[in-house]
Enzyme design. Structure first.
Site, mmCIF file in Angstrom:
data_model
loop_
_atom_site.group_PDB
_atom_site.id
_atom_site.type_symbol
_atom_site.label_atom_id
_atom_site.label_comp_id
_atom_site.label_asym_id
_atom_site.label_seq_id
_atom_site.Cartn_x
_atom_site.Cartn_y
_atom_site.Cartn_z
ATOM 1 N N LYS A 1 5.026 -4.613 -5.588
ATOM 2 C CA LYS A 1 4.361 -3.304 -5.508
ATOM 3 C C LYS A 1 4.032 -2.968 -4.050
ATOM 4 C CE LYS A 1 -0.078 -5.502 -6.585
ATOM 5 N NZ LYS A 1 -1.075 -5.778 -7.631
ATOM 6 N N ARG B 1 -10.328 -3.486 -15.672
ATOM 7 C CA ARG B 1 -9.486 -2.594 -14.886
ATOM 8 C C ARG B 1 -8.431 -2.089 -15.866
ATOM 9 N NH1 ARG B 1 -6.323 -4.419 -9.388
ATOM 10 N NH2 ARG B 1 -4.968 -5.336 -10.957
ATOM 11 N N MET C 1 -4.577 5.764 17.896
ATOM 12 C CA MET C 1 -3.597 5.991 16.836
ATOM 13 C C MET C 1 -2.285 5.248 17.100
ATOM 14 S SD MET C 1 -2.038 9.597 15.460
ATOM 15 C CE MET C 1 -3.645 10.288 15.086
ATOM 16 N N TYR D 1 -10.961 5.526 24.226
ATOM 17 C CA TYR D 1 -11.811 6.546 23.603
ATOM 18 C C TYR D 1 -13.266 6.113 23.550
ATOM 19 C CZ TYR D 1 -7.892 9.369 21.887
ATOM 20 O OH TYR D 1 -6.802 10.172 21.790
#
Ligand SMILES: *Cc1c(COP(=O)(O)O)cnc(C)c1O
Length: 340
Positions: free
Chosen positions: A38, A125, A286, A238
């Site tokens: 998956k 679940r 990023m 940043y």
């Protein structure tokens, strides 16, 4: 080498190590071992990983979504079982088997072909409640399965509870093959007809409290795009979140949070430059991350290893405040990928 070779990060995936991990799990589990693919094989590439496992003899695969299953079938061709954990409605996909998780889906699939049945045994679940077996319509059952909530904590009392409940469920469906253990469940010794490991195939430690018995299967190398000598007092990145405490040499590498180098590694991550640890300084951007390479003989184009055998996903995860699974599934789409 072309320009791209020194400006793009490289993700190398060792399919031989994945196969070795699959075989090692097979040596611990009494019966068959599937491959859980998956989320694009936990970020490593469902098609190449699936083909490698198939060629090694793996005959059962699990994905989460029908679309993942259809794509995997196209990659693998006919033969292996491909089961869709999240299920799907009859007619919505071909070449793959649904995992039936609800009574409604059981009714929809009754008389409509083979399925797997998921019974919840304590995770709350996906899956039917065991009591719903009383009203289960006729199904062509290939497996009855359940999923362990706490298998990575061997001492957790829920493990034995789930195992006992699953045994009771299986006893109510005589002749139906069973599937219980995930990666960590195999290490609990919880056998069934088909184990469903994902993480351990990809080198995540199935027993986090002990040494990792699995092989690391990936290596992520990000080239230094630019080196910069900054005097003490210079803010970097940043938010000026890091200020050089001394004259420093900074290497800016071509990977950031958009590539799955999580922003929570800001000021906490560690890479390896020529085998020596170098810390992330300031905030992960990023597309870029700054490392302190002061005192090292670094040159532009040299690679900093962000993840690898000596800096495995579980270690990166610990610094990022998450689990190895998330480090893998977050791996970005922009890397140059190589399958070895
Ligand atoms: C993801 C998943 C697995 C594989 O779990 P790992 O911990 O990665 O081995 C097995 N079964 C189900 C139902 C899952 O959702």
């Amino acid at each position: 080498m072309g320009a791209a070779a020194t400006t793009e990060a490289r993700l190398t995936i060792d399919t031989g190590a994945i196969i070795a991990n699959w075989r090692a799990l097979g040596a611990r589990h009494a019966a068959a071992v599937a491959g859980v693919l998956k989320a694009d094989a936990y970020g490593l590439g469902a098609a190449p990983v699936g083909r490698a496992l198939r060629d090694a003899g793996c005959a059962h695969f699990f994905v989460a979504h029908a679309a993942e299953g259809v794509a995997l079938r196209a990659a693998l061709g006919p033969g292996p079982m491909i089961a869709v954990l999240n299920g799907f409605a009859p007619g919505d996909a071909t070449g793959v088997l649904p995992v039936v998780n609800t009574l409604e889906m059981a009714q929809a699939w009754s008389g409509r072909g083979p399925v797997l049945l998921h019974v919840d045994t304590g995770m709350a679940r996906l899956g039917l409640d065991a009591a719903m077996l009383d009203t289960l319509p006729p199904l062509d059952l290939r497996y009855v399965m359940s999923h362990l909530a706490c298998a990575d904590e061997p001492a957790h009392p829920l493990n034995a509870v789930q195992r006992a409940r699953f045994a009771a469920v299986a006893a109510r469906l005589p002749g139906v093959a069973t599937s219980l253990a995930n990666s960590s469940g195999i290490f609990l010794g919880y056998a069934s007809n088909l184990a469903r490991p994902g993480a351990a195939l990809y080198g995540i430690n199935p027993q986090p409290a002990g040494a990792n018995p699995m092989r690391c299967v990936l290596r992520l190398d990000a080239p230094i795009l630019q080196l910069r000598d900054v005097p003490a007092g210079t803010p970097v990145g940043y938010g000026a979140a890091w200020v050089a405490p001394r004259d420093s040499r900074i290497g800016i590498v071509a990977a950031g949070y958009a590539d799955g180098y999580l922003r929570s590694l800001s000021g906490r991550g560690v890479g390896l430059l020529a085998g020596r640890p170098v810390p992330v300084v300031g905030r992960v951007s990023m597309d870029l991350t700054a490392f302190d390479v002061t005192g090292m003989a670094a040159r532009a184009g040299d690679a900093i290893t962000l993840i690898g055998p000596d800096n495995p996903p579980d270690a990166v995860a610990a610094r990022a405040g998450t689990i190895g699974y998330e480090i893998l599934t977050a791996l970005g789409a922009r890397y140059r990928r190589r399958y070895a």
